[in-house]
Design a protein around this motif. Structure first.
Motif, PDB file in Angstrom:
ATOM      1  N   UNK A 259      40.915  68.341 -28.282  1.00 21.43           N
ATOM      2  CA  UNK A 259      40.410  69.294 -29.276  1.00 21.43           C
ATOM      3  C   UNK A 259      40.614  68.778 -30.698  1.00 21.43           C
ATOM      4  N   UNK A 260      41.630  67.972 -30.907  1.00 16.04           N
ATOM      5  CA  UNK A 260      41.943  67.476 -32.244  1.00 16.04           C
ATOM      6  C   UNK A 260      40.906  66.475 -32.753  1.00 16.04           C
ATOM      7  N   UNK A 261      40.174  65.862 -31.829  1.00 15.99           N
ATOM      8  CA  UNK A 261      39.178  64.865 -32.234  1.00 15.99           C
ATOM      9  C   UNK A 261      37.746  65.309 -31.930  1.00 15.99           C
ATOM     10  N   UNK A 262      37.588  66.422 -31.191  1.00 13.05           N
ATOM     11  CA  UNK A 262      36.247  66.862 -30.798  1.00 13.05           C
ATOM     12  C   UNK A 262      35.783  68.135 -31.505  1.00 13.05           C
ATOM     13  N   UNK A 263      36.690  69.079 -31.717  1.00 14.94           N
ATOM     14  CA  UNK A 263      36.292  70.407 -32.203  1.00 14.94           C
ATOM     15  C   UNK A 263      35.945  70.375 -33.686  1.00 14.94           C
ATOM     16  N   UNK A 264      34.748  70.838 -34.001  1.00 15.61           N
ATOM     17  CA  UNK A 264      34.288  70.813 -35.390  1.00 15.61           C
ATOM     18  C   UNK A 264      35.182  71.578 -36.342  1.00 15.61           C
ATOM     19  N   UNK A 265      35.705  72.723 -35.888  1.00 18.12           N
ATOM     20  CA  UNK A 265      36.576  73.534 -36.752  1.00 18.12           C
ATOM     21  C   UNK A 265      37.820  72.750 -37.176  1.00 18.12           C
ATOM     22  N   UNK A 266      38.410  72.008 -36.212  1.00 18.86           N
ATOM     23  CA  UNK A 266      39.664  71.306 -36.500  1.00 18.86           C
ATOM     24  C   UNK A 266      39.417  69.981 -37.221  1.00 18.86           C
ATOM     25  N   UNK A 267      38.436  69.220 -36.743  1.00 15.07           N
ATOM     26  CA  UNK A 267      38.140  67.939 -37.386  1.00 15.07           C
ATOM     27  C   UNK A 267      37.793  68.160 -38.859  1.00 15.07           C
ATOM     28  N   UNK A 268      36.971  69.178 -39.118  1.00 23.40           N
ATOM     29  CA  UNK A 268      36.601  69.491 -40.498  1.00 23.40           C
ATOM     30  C   UNK A 268      37.796  69.930 -41.323  1.00 23.40           C
ATOM     31  N   UNK A 269      38.663  70.745 -40.727  1.00 24.23           N
ATOM     32  CA  UNK A 269      39.857  71.224 -41.445  1.00 24.23           C
ATOM     33  C   UNK A 269      40.797  70.069 -41.771  1.00 24.23           C
ATOM     34  N   UNK A 270      40.935  69.117 -40.849  1.00 26.21           N
ATOM     35  CA  UNK A 270      41.775  67.939 -41.103  1.00 26.21           C
ATOM     36  C   UNK A 270      41.186  67.111 -42.245  1.00 26.21           C
ATOM     37  N   UNK A 271      39.866  66.898 -42.196  1.00 26.38           N
ATOM     38  CA  UNK A 271      39.208  66.067 -43.217  1.00 26.38           C
ATOM     39  C   UNK A 271      39.327  66.678 -44.601  1.00 26.38           C
ATOM     40  N   UNK A 272      39.285  68.017 -44.663  1.00 25.52           N
ATOM     41  CA  UNK A 272      39.335  68.692 -45.971  1.00 25.52           C
ATOM     42  C   UNK A 272      40.764  69.014 -46.402  1.00 25.52           C
ATOM     43  N   UNK A 273      41.751  68.631 -45.601  1.00 20.94           N
ATOM     44  CA  UNK A 273      43.148  68.847 -45.965  1.00 20.94           C
ATOM     45  C   UNK A 273      43.600  70.289 -45.855  1.00 20.94           C
ATOM     46  N   UNK A 274      42.863  71.105 -45.084  1.00 24.01           N
ATOM     47  CA  UNK A 274      43.238  72.515 -44.896  1.00 24.01           C
ATOM     48  C   UNK A 274      44.542  72.601 -44.103  1.00 24.01           C
ATOM     49  N   UNK A 275      44.610  71.834 -43.021  1.00 25.05           N
ATOM     50  CA  UNK A 275      45.842  71.661 -42.253  1.00 25.05           C
ATOM     51  C   UNK A 275      45.903  70.201 -41.806  1.00 25.05           C
ATOM     52  N   UNK A 277      47.292  67.454 -38.562  1.00 24.74           N
ATOM     53  CA  UNK A 277      47.516  67.476 -37.112  1.00 24.74           C
ATOM     54  C   UNK A 277      48.944  67.914 -36.780  1.00 24.74           C
ATOM     55  N   UNK A 278      49.848  67.621 -37.704  1.00 23.90           N
ATOM     56  CA  UNK A 278      51.252  68.011 -37.475  1.00 23.90           C
ATOM     57  C   UNK A 278      51.455  69.525 -37.550  1.00 23.90           C
ATOM     58  N   UNK A 279      50.453  70.238 -38.061  1.00 18.61           N
ATOM     59  CA  UNK A 279      50.553  71.699 -38.163  1.00 18.61           C
ATOM     60  C   UNK A 279      50.125  72.414 -36.877  1.00 18.61           C
ATOM     61  N   UNK A 280      49.556  71.683 -35.928  1.00 16.53           N
ATOM     62  CA  UNK A 280      49.139  72.290 -34.668  1.00 16.53           C
ATOM     63  C   UNK A 280      50.380  72.763 -33.908  1.00 16.53           C
ATOM     64  N   UNK A 281      50.334  74.008 -33.440  1.00 16.96           N
ATOM     65  CA  UNK A 281      51.516  74.625 -32.835  1.00 16.96           C
ATOM     66  C   UNK A 281      51.875  74.117 -31.456  1.00 16.96           C
TER      67      UNK A 281
END
Length: 329
Positions: A259-275, A277-281
């Motif tokens: 999910x960390x490399x496939x899901x658009x919501x997460x990949x986009x959030x990582x790229x924009x510095x929203x969160x 990968x270390x913030x994933x629970x």
């Protein structure tokens, strides 16, 4: 001594429905995922674009464990434009082999298997992350997965008393609500529709999304404290069902690392510095075993993003096949 040849069985859609229910599959995942997650080999799935809008996905998995002596492969086609033809957007077949001798054991409707396993992964996450007193489930999307997700969440959270359905095409939402009202085993649960998406999101104690959207549907500012957000639809970078604010406000968990490399919501959030990968629970196995802590307070917003895996495919196929053998002794 030579092993006897096994006649492969074909398990139809109708047979699969008689062999499987959401409660038994959620329980099977909860008990089996931690045991097999280390012994299973599951290469990252292959995805091939067969046209600009259509994909072929190959999802293999295998185990030599005595408790899971199988090789399984799911073949999936994804044609999102099929809705205009009144056809499902996803078709799939699942083939199960023996990992002891390579014999074909069974083939089954991979589309139904996928609907069951996807919804039950969400149901299991809901069991772990959603509030015990959740009463309102919001279902965003009214496609083939929606009735399965509704049933899985209702099994996982028996406190749920109302389901509100939203869909871009309101008529589809109304038809689904009507179908669910007429379904067996859902007494005491009310089903309704609402055409205002923002209003619907604000109602939910659990908000489950199963769409092909490439535009954020769930706005984080609309989520109420304590909600559990279940994101199922996206599996490409271009797809997303919620905005950055939802990811920022919530504590995010995933079904598995893909999910960390496939899901658009997460990949986009990582790229924009929203969160980061270390913030994933944590992932689902870590939540089940208690290695990672789930919900920390009644006001915390939890987000669960799933992209699916060959691990849950083979576990679902195992349950179907072994239940079939028990019923046909």
């Amino acid at each position: 001594m030579a092993s006897s040849s096994i006649t492969p069985v074909f398990i139809s859609t109708q047979s699969l429905h008689s062999l499987l229910c959401h409660r038994t599959l959620i329980d099977h995942f909860q008990s089996s995922l931690p045991k097999v997650s280390t012994s299973l080999c599951s290469p990252i799935r292959q995805s091939h674009d067969v046209s600009p809008a259509s994909s072929l996905l190959l999802m293999p998995s295998w185990s030599n464990s005595p408790s899971l002596p199988y090789i399984g492969v799911k073949l999936v086609t994804y044609f999102p434009q099929n809705s205009a033809l009144s056809l499902p957007g996803v078709h799939a077949s699942y083939v199960l082999f023996s990992s002891a001798n390579g014999q074909t054991l069974a083939s089954m409707d991979g589309t139904e298997l996928t609907l069951f396993r996807t919804s039950c992964v969400s149901g299991l996450a809901s069991r772990v992350l959603a509030r015990n007193d959740s009463q309102v489930l919001v279902m965003i999307g009214a496609g083939a997965l929606a009735p399965h997700l509704i049933r899985a969440h209702l099994v996982a959270r028996p406190s749920l008393r109302k389901v509100v359905i939203w869909n871009r095409t309101e008529e589809k939402a109304r038809k689904l609500a009507e179908k669910m009202r007429e379904s067996e085993g859902l007494d005491g649960v009310g089903f309704e529709t609402n055409g205002c998406l923002d209003e619907v999101v604000e109602m939910g104690d659990i908000v489950s999304c199963a769409t092909n959207s490439e535009v954020a549907l769930v706005k984080g500012q609309r989520l109420k404290p304590g909600v559990h957000l279940d994101l199922v639809g996206s599996f490409k970078h271009s797809m997303k069902e919620c905005d950055d604010e939802a990811i920022k406000r919530g504590r995010v968990f995933v079904d598995n690392e893909a999910a960390l490399v496939e899901a658009g919501e997460l990949v986009g959030a990582f790229e924009r510095g929203v969160i980061g990968k270390e913030d994933i629970g944590g992932n689902l196995v870590q939540l089940i075993t208690g290695e990672k802590v789930g919900r920390s307070s009644s006001a915390e917003i939890t987000v669960f993003k799933s992209v699916g895996s060959a691990v849950v495919d083979i576990l679902a196929a195992q349950l179907v096949y072994e239940t079939y053998l028990q019923h046909n002794k």
